[in-house]
Design a protein around this motif. Structure first.
Motif, PDB file in Angstrom:
ATOM      1  N   LYS A   1      -5.543  -1.610  -7.104  1.00 54.39           N
ATOM      2  CA  LYS A   1      -5.492  -0.516  -8.249  1.00 54.39           C
ATOM      3  C   LYS A   1      -6.797   0.611  -8.002  1.00 54.39           C
ATOM      4  O   LYS A   1      -7.317   1.475  -8.290  1.00 54.39           O
ATOM      5  N   ARG A   2      -7.799  -0.575  -7.930  1.00 54.88           N
ATOM      6  CA  ARG A   2      -9.134  -0.052  -7.829  1.00 54.88           C
ATOM      7  C   ARG A   2      -9.814   0.189  -6.321  1.00 54.88           C
ATOM      8  O   ARG A   2     -10.002   1.730  -6.077  1.00 54.88           O
ATOM      9  N   ALA A   3      -9.514  -0.564  -5.747  1.00 54.83           N
ATOM     10  CA  ALA A   3      -9.484   0.180  -4.380  1.00 54.83           C
ATOM     11  C   ALA A   3      -8.454   1.722  -3.832  1.00 54.83           C
ATOM     12  O   ALA A   3      -9.604   2.158  -2.078  1.00 54.83           O
ATOM     13  N   PHE A   4      -7.707   1.363  -3.963  1.00 52.63           N
ATOM     14  CA  PHE A   4      -5.838   2.768  -3.259  1.00 52.63           C
ATOM     15  C   PHE A   4      -5.698   3.392  -4.138  1.00 52.63           C
ATOM     16  O   PHE A   4      -5.445   4.193  -3.987  1.00 52.63           O
ATOM     17  N   GLY A   5      -6.080   2.936  -5.669  1.00 56.27           N
ATOM     18  CA  GLY A   5      -5.474   3.950  -6.706  1.00 56.27           C
ATOM     19  C   GLY A   5      -4.118   3.549  -6.571  1.00 56.27           C
ATOM     20  O   GLY A   5      -2.670   4.829  -6.855  1.00 56.27           O
ATOM     21  N   VAL A   6      -3.392   2.370  -5.658  1.00 52.50           N
ATOM     22  CA  VAL A   6      -2.280   1.795  -5.961  1.00 52.50           C
ATOM     23  C   VAL A   6      -1.885   0.913  -6.890  1.00 52.50           C
ATOM     24  O   VAL A   6      -2.300   0.385  -7.248  1.00 52.50           O
ATOM     25  N   ASP A   7      -0.245   1.688  -7.905  1.00 53.50           N
ATOM     26  CA  ASP A   7       0.350   0.928  -9.012  1.00 53.50           C
ATOM     27  C   ASP A   7       1.081  -0.222  -8.061  1.00 53.50           C
ATOM     28  O   ASP A   7       1.974  -0.159  -7.566  1.00 53.50           O
ATOM     29  N   VAL A   8       0.486  -1.688  -7.501  1.00 54.40           N
ATOM     30  CA  VAL A   8       1.006  -2.335  -7.381  1.00 54.40           C
ATOM     31  C   VAL A   8       2.235  -3.709  -8.167  1.00 54.40           C
ATOM     32  O   VAL A   8       2.216  -3.578  -8.888  1.00 54.40           O
ATOM     33  N   ALA A   9       3.669  -3.249  -7.587  1.00 54.65           N
ATOM     34  CA  ALA A   9       4.205  -4.350  -8.657  1.00 54.65           C
ATOM     35  C   ALA A   9       4.489  -5.909  -7.933  1.00 54.65           C
ATOM     36  O   ALA A   9       3.905  -5.641  -7.449  1.00 54.65           O
TER      37      ALA A   9
ATOM     38  N   PRO B   1       7.903   3.210  -6.295  1.00 57.28           N
ATOM     39  CA  PRO B   1       8.964   3.380  -5.687  1.00 57.28           C
ATOM     40  C   PRO B   1       9.709   2.399  -4.190  1.00 57.28           C
ATOM     41  O   PRO B   1      10.565   1.753  -3.875  1.00 57.28           O
ATOM     42  N   MET B   2       9.062   2.684  -2.937  1.00 57.81           N
ATOM     43  CA  MET B   2       9.213   2.353  -1.706  1.00 57.81           C
ATOM     44  C   MET B   2       8.869   0.473  -2.153  1.00 57.81           C
ATOM     45  O   MET B   2       9.502  -0.125  -1.452  1.00 57.81           O
ATOM     46  N   GLN B   3       7.463   0.621  -2.438  1.00 60.68           N
ATOM     47  CA  GLN B   3       7.493  -1.037  -2.897  1.00 60.68           C
ATOM     48  C   GLN B   3       8.546  -1.945  -3.606  1.00 60.68           C
ATOM     49  O   GLN B   3       9.819  -2.948  -3.284  1.00 60.68           O
ATOM     50  N   ASP B   4       9.631  -1.033  -4.779  1.00 58.37           N
ATOM     51  CA  ASP B   4      10.414  -1.772  -5.188  1.00 58.37           C
ATOM     52  C   ASP B   4      11.763  -1.483  -4.320  1.00 58.37           C
ATOM     53  O   ASP B   4      12.901  -3.142  -4.691  1.00 58.37           O
ATOM     54  N   ARG B   5      11.692  -0.725  -2.965  1.00 63.53           N
ATOM     55  CA  ARG B   5      12.930  -0.872  -1.851  1.00 63.53           C
ATOM     56  C   ARG B   5      13.232  -1.966  -1.428  1.00 63.53           C
ATOM     57  O   ARG B   5      14.354  -2.411  -1.024  1.00 63.53           O
ATOM     58  N   PHE B   6      12.215  -1.942  -0.637  1.00 65.58           N
ATOM     59  CA  PHE B   6      12.008  -2.924   0.605  1.00 65.58           C
ATOM     60  C   PHE B   6      11.543  -4.378   0.087  1.00 65.58           C
ATOM     61  O   PHE B   6      11.676  -5.089   0.378  1.00 65.58           O
ATOM     62  N   GLY B   7      11.424  -4.798  -1.253  1.00 61.63           N
ATOM     63  CA  GLY B   7      11.477  -5.704  -1.363  1.00 61.63           C
ATOM     64  C   GLY B   7      12.425  -6.294  -1.989  1.00 61.63           C
ATOM     65  O   GLY B   7      13.118  -7.920  -1.780  1.00 61.63           O
TER      66      GLY B   7
ATOM     67  N   LEU C   1       0.827  -0.983   0.009  1.00 61.81           N
ATOM     68  CA  LEU C   1       0.200  -0.054   0.325  1.00 61.81           C
ATOM     69  C   LEU C   1       0.479   1.216  -0.418  1.00 61.81           C
ATOM     70  O   LEU C   1       0.030   2.139   0.031  1.00 61.81           O
ATOM     71  N   MET C   2       2.190   1.172  -0.663  1.00 62.21           N
ATOM     72  CA  MET C   2       3.166   2.087  -0.268  1.00 62.21           C
ATOM     73  C   MET C   2       3.359   2.361  -2.434  1.00 62.21           C
ATOM     74  O   MET C   2       2.823   1.871  -2.823  1.00 62.21           O
ATOM     75  N   PRO C   3       3.773   4.091  -1.699  1.00 59.67           N
ATOM     76  CA  PRO C   3       4.265   3.937  -3.515  1.00 59.67           C
ATOM     77  C   PRO C   3       4.676   3.062  -4.155  1.00 59.67           C
ATOM     78  O   PRO C   3       5.717   2.636  -3.460  1.00 59.67           O
TER      79      PRO C   3
END
Length: 536
Positions: A522-530, A73-79, A69-71
């Motif tokens: 994407k639909r529920a939060f508008g988040v582009d999930v990696a 770039p955060m998903q990519d780094r913390f992954g 649920l983070m932006p």
């Protein structure tokens, strides 16, 4: 690693830079620059954690539990925050041993008959050496790195600052969990506590007929263990993280040859295939959640070894390592959690809403999706302005961020009510899902977990005869409902088989669920999930 005072100064300076960056650049008129803003912040936080190592990696993984649920770039780094690190030099190992035992690992008055100076594995807070006891047994010796114990309170203070930052920047309700997570991380640094955890888990496994023999917990040698040194039975086998080695071992890869880490397994092919491994794994962690109330919180592939069963050499045995981090859940929470799972699969939305509301959760269908790791909707979801899912296609980055913040606030509206155990249970289930996914989804994880949940309610203590009879009736009705879940799973397996037969890229059941979850986020939060973020 920097001096602890320098680390604190660095953290405060980075907090200041990030706060100013957001204050100046998170503005409606700069909506087109917000992706670059997120990228700068993600890079600063990632560099801060990795440059200091040690407990900071654990802290980053704790933050990363909510990465979906983070932006982006955060998903990519913390992954990329894997729990590995360079070895400490042997003189540092000697200093730890002399501090803990008053003598060296080997020598005339040494602790062991043999001790390999080169570690076989090194993680953020400890490294493992192979040794031989004077009685002849080979053992794994886990040694805590010196700087970790010295800086723990400073590091946890930094964790508190970072979590405050995330709540302030993203309006993510995370700060309430700081004390709970910190207390459990402190326990992970006490290797005597880890030894007790391993012994407790071994007792649970031994008393569960469906797992006894299929699961092994390495024996702990208490006389060679202290708060900073843990000595346990050495186990040969193939780590689950070695996918090709696991496939060869389980007879699902035609290549037969010596395994680079364990030549003794040359030509060995065990029965049951990948399905046997994952069936045992999902049942093990389901038993922990619904029967024992005693949950291992870090079941990543590096902590699981598969070996031939010592007595039945044609069958696999799952060996669970690293017992430093467990969470104990009380009977009342365990019962509610099991009821939640059964209600989710039986589409009993009233029960789901009652339980989630009692936990301070204001969006039960979103929570249900996060629990099952598949999209769940028990009413037609539309956005607050009535525009439906198309809203996320028209808003700019600034508006999308505000929308996400608002929905997260509504999702967890009362953090005082939320059972903190859910933090670690969610991580556990995401990692187990990821293990199933990378092996091609050999088992129906949702069905197995749900069966354990429902059956645990029939064995709850202190039920009257009529209450127990009612639970058995519900369990039988639930099993009939679950037939539909099986149909979906086997339809997915058929599609996977056909695609493989045609030479196309195959997609397993968990891959399909992940794709659906990415669309749902994407639909529920508008988040582009990696891709792969739900692997835990």
């Amino acid at each position: 690693m920097l001096h602890k005072g320098s680390v604190q100064l660095l953290i405060l300076s980075q907090c200041t830079f990030i706060t100013l960056d957001y204050k100046l650049n998170f503005q409606p008129e700069k909506a087109h620059q917000i992706p670059q803003l997120h990228e700068r912040v993600a890079e600063r936080v990632y560099n801060l954690l990795t440059s200091n190592g040690g407990l900071y990696i654990k802290l980053g993984q704790a933050i990363g539990a909510n990465a979906a649920l983070m932006p982006r770039p955060m998903q990519d780094r913390f992954g990329r925050l894997f729990d590995d690190a360079p070895q400490i030099p042997y003189p540092s190992v000697l200093s730890v041993f002399r501090s803990e035992f008053g003598r060296s690992p080997v020598g005339p008055d040494g602790v062991f008959a043999e001790f390999d100076e080169q570690a076989v594995a090194s993680a953020s807070i400890a490294q493992v050496h192979r040794a031989r006891l004077k009685s002849g047994e080979w053992v794994a010796v886990k040694i805590q790195k010196p700087d970790v114990s010295k800086q723990v309170e400073w590091d946890l203070g930094a964790f508190r600052i970072v979590m405050w930052m995330f709540e302030s920047w993203f309006d993510m309700p995370v700060f309430f969990a700081v004390d709970f997570i910190s207390n459990h991380l402190r326990q992970e640094l006490d290797f005597l506590q880890e030894a007790r955890n391993a012994i407790t888990t071994a007792k649970f496994v031994a008393t569960e007929p469906r797992l006894s023999g299929k699961v092994h917990i390495p024996k702990v040698y208490a006389e060679y263990s202290t708060r900073r040194v843990l000595t346990a039975e050495w186990v040969d086998g193939v780590r689950l993280s070695d996918r090709s080695g696991i496939r060869r071992l389980m007879g699902e890869d035609s290549r037969i040859g010596p395994h680079p880490m364990d030549p003794s397994l040359e030509g060995v092919q065990l029965r049951g295939g990948l399905r046997a491994i994952m069936q045992t794994m999902v049942e093990l962690f389901s038993a922990q959640m619904f029967s024992w109330g005693w949950v291992h919180c870090d079941p990543h592939p590096g902590n699981i070894i598969i070996r031939p069963h010592p007595q039945h050499r044609l069958y696999p045995q799952l060996v669970l390592l690293d017992h430093g981090l467990y969470v104990r859940v009380g009977d009342e929470f365990r019962r509610k959690y099991a009821e939640l799972w059964r209600a989710l699969l039986a589409t009993d939305w009233d029960t789901v809403e009652t339980i989630t509301t009692s936990w301070g959760i204001g969006a039960p269908d979103l929570f249900a999706s996060a629990t099952l790791l598949r999209p769940v909707s028990f009413r037609t979801r539309r956005d607050e302005d009535g525009n439906g899912d198309s809203e996320n296609d028209t808003v700019n980055q600034y508006e999308r961020s505000l929308l996400m913040k608002e929905r997260l606030k509504n999702f967890l509206y009362d953090t005082d009510k939320m059972p903190k155990e859910l933090i670690f249970l969610g991580r556990n289930m995401r990692i187990v899902q990821g293990n199933n996914q990378v092996l091609g989804s050999p088992v129906n994880r949702i069905k197995i977990t749900a069966y354990w949940a429902s059956r645990s309610l029939t064995t709850t203590t202190n039920l009257t005869f009529s209450q127990r009879l009612r639970e058995y009736r519900r369990d039988m009705a639930f099993r009939i409902v679950m037939f539909s879940i099986d149909l979906v799973f086997w339809a997915s397996k058929l599609r996977q088989w056909i695609r493989t037969l045609l030479g196309l890229a195959s997609e397993g059941f968990e891959d399909e669920l992940e794709r659906d979850m990415r669309g749902f986020a994407k639909r529920a939060f508008g988040v582009d999930v990696a891709p792969g973020v739900f692997l835990g």
